[in-house]
Design a protein around this motif. Structure first.
Motif, mmCIF file in Angstrom:
data_model
loop_
_atom_site.group_PDB
_atom_site.id
_atom_site.type_symbol
_atom_site.label_atom_id
_atom_site.label_comp_id
_atom_site.label_asym_id
_atom_site.label_seq_id
_atom_site.Cartn_x
_atom_site.Cartn_y
_atom_site.Cartn_z
ATOM 1 N N UNK A 25 -8.002 2.723 3.768
ATOM 2 C CA UNK A 25 -6.306 2.153 3.735
ATOM 3 C C UNK A 25 -5.594 3.260 4.173
ATOM 4 N N UNK A 48 1.297 8.318 -3.607
ATOM 5 C CA UNK A 48 0.380 8.745 -4.593
ATOM 6 C C UNK A 48 -0.977 9.487 -4.455
ATOM 7 N N UNK A 49 -1.355 9.128 -3.105
ATOM 8 C CA UNK A 49 -3.046 9.818 -2.912
ATOM 9 C C UNK A 49 -3.732 8.787 -3.343
ATOM 10 N N UNK A 50 -3.573 7.249 -3.715
ATOM 11 C CA UNK A 50 -4.397 6.494 -4.512
ATOM 12 C C UNK A 50 -5.040 5.235 -3.564
ATOM 13 N N UNK A 51 -5.016 5.785 -2.320
ATOM 14 C CA UNK A 51 -5.542 4.803 -1.296
ATOM 15 C C UNK A 51 -7.189 5.190 -1.076
ATOM 16 N N UNK A 52 -8.156 4.194 -0.708
ATOM 17 C CA UNK A 52 -9.257 4.711 -0.194
ATOM 18 C C UNK A 52 -9.070 5.103 1.449
ATOM 19 N N UNK A 70 0.846 -1.059 0.028
ATOM 20 C CA UNK A 70 0.092 0.018 -0.065
ATOM 21 C C UNK A 70 0.746 1.408 -0.031
ATOM 22 N N UNK A 71 2.115 1.069 0.273
ATOM 23 C CA UNK A 71 2.811 2.260 0.592
ATOM 24 C C UNK A 71 3.258 3.202 -0.945
ATOM 25 N N UNK A 72 3.304 2.596 -2.129
ATOM 26 C CA UNK A 72 3.472 3.371 -3.248
ATOM 27 C C UNK A 72 2.017 4.057 -3.349
ATOM 28 N N UNK A 73 0.979 3.541 -3.229
ATOM 29 C CA UNK A 73 -0.474 4.037 -3.571
ATOM 30 C C UNK A 73 -0.599 4.831 -2.555
#
Lengths: 204, 271
Positions: free
Chosen positions: B28, B21-25, B15-18
């Motif tokens: 998360x 990027x600000x791409x987690x819900x 989950x760290x790259x996301x």
């Protein structure tokens, strides 16, 4: 070439010092920071939101929050530019997600040619030229990462989609999307280093 | 909190790259942020990704914003500073005005009617917090997409709470020590929240107020507490307040998150 991307670190006074002055209530220092980064923030907002008014609001709100929260910046956790862009990006994501909750036509026309009607308000010609060269460096770096990795970066960063939403849109497993995001960022970093970027310029 | 709660994630490397990027819900993001507070290794990994992510804005073609954007920004700052100076507010920053001296409270303390007592409580809180709260209210409600900014907020807050047409809802505490009430008028969009017992948020976290209708969350504003954990907010919802089903205050780790986290502090059913 690395100098193009690292020029922010060579500015005088350094961004961190400017922000420290802002935290002391120096609005002239905010002018300095605004003139360094408002172009980038506005361009990002236009790219993500496709609407001039929203983009203008976002620029103002970004630097308003910089003014209000300058004392919270921790220079050990990243660069000032990173922090400013993070605020802007979060605001844009929030707007995109709000639009998805209550779809309203905010685009200037169906094809979103918002950029065609923009008046060129270049104030800092040298700065704008440097931005253009910097952009070319990054675009060339992006061309060197696989298309499917570029795609997830575009959807995640500029489209404001979560990894789950990307997986649904592309009909890919969520694990595949996560892997592509990781590989894309790692590859982009590697390419930039190959292009002469210094590791400290990529450090947080 | 779903299965990705921060208590069950050891090292959320996937989950760290996301996250960078600000791409987690929202769930998360909350979980990863909580993990990063305690894991320097994962923090370093996120910082490494963030250093690359912070270059992405340069990919978009830059454009000079119109001059009026800058003018409006600095006019807004000047107005805030002018108001603070005129009312001898405390310095800008995390410091908060101390409690007012007794006279403001004591003007009303002798009243015996419940309405007067309530007004005394409201007035005391407002006088105590007026300067620091006014600019916070202005900041919270200043965005064009938020519920409309309310000029003269403290005075209107008093008037609204004491209006005979105003009804209240008790805010159920989901966090120890927090309690409060919502003041509203059915058929109207304006409402007031008054909450006590909110703990101070660590850096990177914030309280956020939400309305909900048909499972759709509507962000209202960020909530900033005084040093004694008190909050009062006067806001205008996008629609009549009783058209919403629920109001809540949550803890968010993401600035301007579009989805509320599961960390609910107080909540109430409205309709």
């Amino acid at each position: 070439m690395a100098q193009l991307l690292s020029s922010a670190t060579q500015r005088e006074p350094p961004d961190e010092d400017v922000l420290a002055q802002i935290a002391q209530g120096d609005s002239a220092a905010l002018v300095t920071l605004y003139e360094r980064y408002a172009r980038v923030v506005y361009g990002l907002a236009l790219r993500m939101l496709g609407n001039r008014e929203l983009a203008e609001d976002l620029v103002q709100e970004t630097f308003w929050r910089v003014w209000r929260r300058s004392s919270t910046f921790n220079r050990e956790r990243g660069r000032v530019a990173q922090w400013v862009f993070g605020i802007a990006h979060n605001l844009a994501i929030d707007e995109l997600r709000r639009q998805r909750l209550r779809p309203v036509s905010v685009y200037e026309d169906d094809a979103r040619p918002v950029l065609q009607a923009l008046e060129d308000e270049k104030v800092d010609v040298a700065g704008a030229a440097l931005d253009g060269e910097r952009r070319q460096v990054l675009l060339r770096a992006l061309e060197r990462i696989p298309r499917e990795q570029r795609e997830v970066i575009e959807l995640a960063y500029f489209g404001g989609l979560s990894q789950r939403e990307i997986a649904e849109r592309l009909d890919n497993p969520i694990g595949t999307v996560k892997t592509r995001v990781r590989l894309a960022l790692q590859k982009l970093r590697s390419v930039l280093l190959d292009q002469g970027f210094q590791p400290e310029d990529l450090s947080g | 909190m779903n299965d990705h709660s921060h208590s069950t994630i050891d090292h959320p490397h996937d989950l760290l790259p996301g996250f960078a990027l600000g791409a987690l819900d929202a769930n998360e993001t909350f979980g990863v942020a909580a993990h990063l507070d305690a894991c320097p290794g994962c923090r370093d990994e996120v910082d490494s990704f963030r250093a690359t992510v912070c270059l992405l804005p340069y990919i978009a073609a830059t454009h000079e914003p119109p001059q009026h954007v800058k003018q409006q920004l600095f006019a807004r700052i000047a107005a805030l500073e002018s108001h603070a100076h005129h009312h001898a507010a405390p310095p800008r920053g995390p410091a908060v005005a101390p409690r007012a001296a007794a006279p403001a409270w004591s003007r009303w303390a002798g009243a015996v009617a419940a309405a007067s007592l309530l007004l005394a409580l409201v007035l005391g809180m407002v006088v105590v917090n007026m300067q620091s709260r006014l600019d916070d209210l202005t900041a919270q409600l200043g965005r064009s997409n938020q519920p409309g900014a309310v000029a003269g907020a403290p005075q209107q807050l008093i008037a609204f709470v004491s209006d005979p047409a105003t009804v209240t809802r008790s805010l159920d505490a989901r966090q120890n020590g927090a309690h409060g009430r919502m003041f509203m008028q059915p058929g109207h969009s304006r409402a007031v929240l008054m909450i006590n017992g909110l703990g101070q948020m660590p850096a990177g976290q914030q309280y956020r107020c939400w309305l909900a209708k048909a499972n759709q969350p509507v962000p209202v504003c960020t909530v900033t507490t005084t040093t004694d954990g008190a909050v009062e907010i006067l806001f205008d919802a996008p629609a009549a307040i009783d058209s919403y089903e629920q109001i809540m205050v949550t803890i968010e780790s993401v600035e301007d998150s579009a989805q509320p986290s599961d960390a609910v502090v107080v909540e109430a059913a409205i309709s």
